[in-house]
Design a protein around this motif. Structure first.
Motif, PDB file in Angstrom:
ATOM      1  N   PRO A   7      48.828 -18.450  23.616  1.00 59.03           N
ATOM      2  CA  PRO A   7      49.493 -16.902  24.187  1.00 59.03           C
ATOM      3  C   PRO A   7      48.778 -16.662  24.964  1.00 59.03           C
ATOM      4  O   PRO A   7      47.435 -17.111  25.309  1.00 59.03           O
ATOM      5  N   TRP A   8      49.001 -15.409  25.777  1.00 62.28           N
ATOM      6  CA  TRP A   8      48.717 -15.278  27.109  1.00 62.28           C
ATOM      7  C   TRP A   8      48.584 -13.485  26.956  1.00 62.28           C
ATOM      8  O   TRP A   8      49.107 -12.789  28.087  1.00 62.28           O
ATOM      9  N   GLY A   9      48.971 -12.845  25.849  1.00 61.09           N
ATOM     10  CA  GLY A   9      48.859 -11.194  26.232  1.00 61.09           C
ATOM     11  C   GLY A   9      50.365 -11.022  25.158  1.00 61.09           C
ATOM     12  O   GLY A   9      50.893 -11.600  25.307  1.00 61.09           O
ATOM     13  N   ARG A  10      50.363  -9.735  25.488  1.00 58.99           N
ATOM     14  CA  ARG A  10      51.703  -8.835  25.021  1.00 58.99           C
ATOM     15  C   ARG A  10      51.589  -8.006  26.595  1.00 58.99           C
ATOM     16  O   ARG A  10      50.990  -7.338  26.996  1.00 58.99           O
ATOM     17  N   THR A  11      53.265  -7.380  26.444  1.00 62.84           N
ATOM     18  CA  THR A  11      53.537  -6.798  27.318  1.00 62.84           C
ATOM     19  C   THR A  11      53.573  -5.279  26.810  1.00 62.84           C
ATOM     20  O   THR A  11      53.530  -4.871  25.636  1.00 62.84           O
ATOM     21  N   PRO A  12      53.640  -3.998  27.644  1.00 60.65           N
ATOM     22  CA  PRO A  12      53.763  -2.881  26.925  1.00 60.65           C
ATOM     23  C   PRO A  12      54.666  -2.516  26.146  1.00 60.65           C
ATOM     24  O   PRO A  12      54.832  -1.863  25.110  1.00 60.65           O
ATOM     25  N   ARG A  31      52.256 -24.650  35.547  1.00 62.47           N
ATOM     26  CA  ARG A  31      51.652 -24.278  34.044  1.00 62.47           C
ATOM     27  C   ARG A  31      53.020 -22.800  34.822  1.00 62.47           C
ATOM     28  O   ARG A  31      53.020 -22.364  36.098  1.00 62.47           O
ATOM     29  N   ILE A  32      53.519 -22.070  33.296  1.00 61.10           N
ATOM     30  CA  ILE A  32      54.572 -21.320  33.424  1.00 61.10           C
ATOM     31  C   ILE A  32      54.463 -20.211  32.659  1.00 61.10           C
ATOM     32  O   ILE A  32      53.935 -20.727  31.552  1.00 61.10           O
ATOM     33  N   SER A  33      54.758 -18.537  33.148  1.00 62.92           N
ATOM     34  CA  SER A  33      54.483 -17.992  32.064  1.00 62.92           C
ATOM     35  C   SER A  33      55.732 -17.792  31.671  1.00 62.92           C
ATOM     36  O   SER A  33      56.572 -17.205  32.565  1.00 62.92           O
ATOM     37  N   ASP A  58      44.154 -14.872  37.415  1.00 62.14           N
ATOM     38  CA  ASP A  58      43.797 -15.847  35.733  1.00 62.14           C
ATOM     39  C   ASP A  58      44.435 -14.983  34.820  1.00 62.14           C
ATOM     40  O   ASP A  58      43.971 -15.655  33.091  1.00 62.14           O
ATOM     41  N   SER A  59      44.626 -14.168  34.468  1.00 62.12           N
ATOM     42  CA  SER A  59      45.347 -12.579  33.492  1.00 62.12           C
ATOM     43  C   SER A  59      46.460 -12.227  33.649  1.00 62.12           C
ATOM     44  O   SER A  59      47.199 -12.522  34.814  1.00 62.12           O
ATOM     45  N   LEU A  60      47.588 -12.055  33.174  1.00 62.04           N
ATOM     46  CA  LEU A  60      48.728 -11.353  32.570  1.00 62.04           C
ATOM     47  C   LEU A  60      48.780 -10.179  33.369  1.00 62.04           C
ATOM     48  O   LEU A  60      49.512  -9.412  33.701  1.00 62.04           O
TER      49      LEU A  60
END
Length: 338
Positions: A7-12, A31-33, A58-60
């Motif tokens: 998991p790499w966070g959430r969108t608005p 690495r692919i988001s 480093d971050s979403l």
């Protein structure tokens, strides 16, 4: 595992974003988001260590506010569209203006701002791959047509291939690309010591807003002459090069090399040209990943695509996709010692 995710966070919009890692038997990692179908890292073994050769964050959250398209998949139309408008089959379409009076890289509803769905993954240890899917509705961003896109990332030995395929239900513009910033020294260095060769003898000419004026020029003897290996030095470039015909098959489109790192990058594609951008618009002090500081000339973009502003230039090859046709855009990035 050849393919893993976290998991790499959430969108608005409260969509869950995943960050995938592909790792093959040679030790290469990509690495692919799912957010933006973005290439956030590409590690290649060099000696006894891996070097990450693409710039990013480093971050979403940093990708969601980024205006430089680091590593993103670009669409519906890459490059600039003059006056953010075009006509198709007698109807005018107005797009959002996100670069002065013009439209750039798909605008605020571009593919880089969408969270893609995971369609498939291949756990082959030699050639792991990830396929992401995106559905674009008719009218989104001002563009006509419902379009379904599949993008596949495959890690082969010491190369990365990216393939875009798409279909539509009505005639629609589609001119995709990927936007990784490469630095063969790794991040935190300028690219002045990189040498570049492009298999092209012609480029488009453009106005002050970097909009093509419809003319093509011979690049031989100009500051845009990369017919032989040429150090980038301090020369600013943001220009579209028309590839030689033999580069549209299996031959290379461009080769970048850096004697300092001992690495060479060869790019091949089935697209008609490449946009060269030397990252001179990156603000000094931009915070990158792993504590790096980015700024002008921090990386090099070579973006395979169709002609920019082709929707307004009938003299350019068309970028209109029609029902029953299948859009097929393939690019491969091959790394090797010099």
């Amino acid at each position: 595992m050849p393919v893993s995710s976290k998991p790499w966070g959430r969108t608005p919009y409260r969509e869950d974003v995943l960050l995938f890692t592909l790792e093959n038997s040679t030790g290469c990692k990509a690495r692919i988001s799912t957010y933006g179908a973005t290439l956030t890292g590409l590690e290649i073994p060099v000696g006894d260590k891996n070097i990450d050769l693409v710039l990013g964050f480093d971050s979403l959250e940093e990708y969601m506010t980024d205006g430089n398209y680091f590593g993103a998949t670009i669409g519906r139309v890459a490059g600039r569209i003059s006056n953010a408008a075009f006509e198709l089959d007698g109807q005018k379409y107005q797009l959002d203006r996100n670069e002065g009076s013009n439209h750039l890289h798909g605008g605020k509803y571009g593919f880089n701002r969408r969270n893609w769905k995971v369609l498939a993954q291949n756990e082959d240890a030699k050639s792991p791959s990830l396929t992401l899917e995106l559905h674009c509705k008719d009218g989104m961003g001002g563009y006509p047509g419902n379009v379904r896109i599949e993008t596949t990332f495959t890690l082969n030995s010491t190369s990365l291939s990216i393939v875009h395929r798409a279909q539509c239900d009505t005639p629609a513009p589609l001119n995709m690309t990927n936007h990784p910033y490469f630095n063969l020294n790794g991040g935190g260095h300028e690219i002045d010591n990189h040498e570049l060769k492009i298999f092209s003898a012609k480029s488009t000419t453009f106005d002050k807003a970097l909009i093509p004026d419809g003319r093509l020029i011979e690049t031989c003897g100009s500051e845009a002459d990369f017919s032989n290996f040429t150090p980038l030095g301090k020369t600013v470039q943001d220009r579209f090069f028309i590839l030689d015909k033999n580069s549209l098959a299996d031959g290379p489109a461009a080769i970048v090399r850096c004697k300092e790192s001992g690495l060479e990058l060869e790019i091949s594609t089935n697209q008609r040209g490449v946009q060269l951008y030397t990252a001179d618009g990156i603000a000094a002090g931009t915070k990158g990943k792993n504590g790096q500081q980015y700024g002008p000339r921090c990386g090099l973009c070579i973006e395979p695509m169709g002609y920019p502003d082709a929707v307004n230039r009938p003299e350019f090859p068309s970028v209109i996709l029609h029902p029953g046709e299948r859009y097929n855009h393939s690019t491969e990035y091959r790394f090797r010692p010099i």
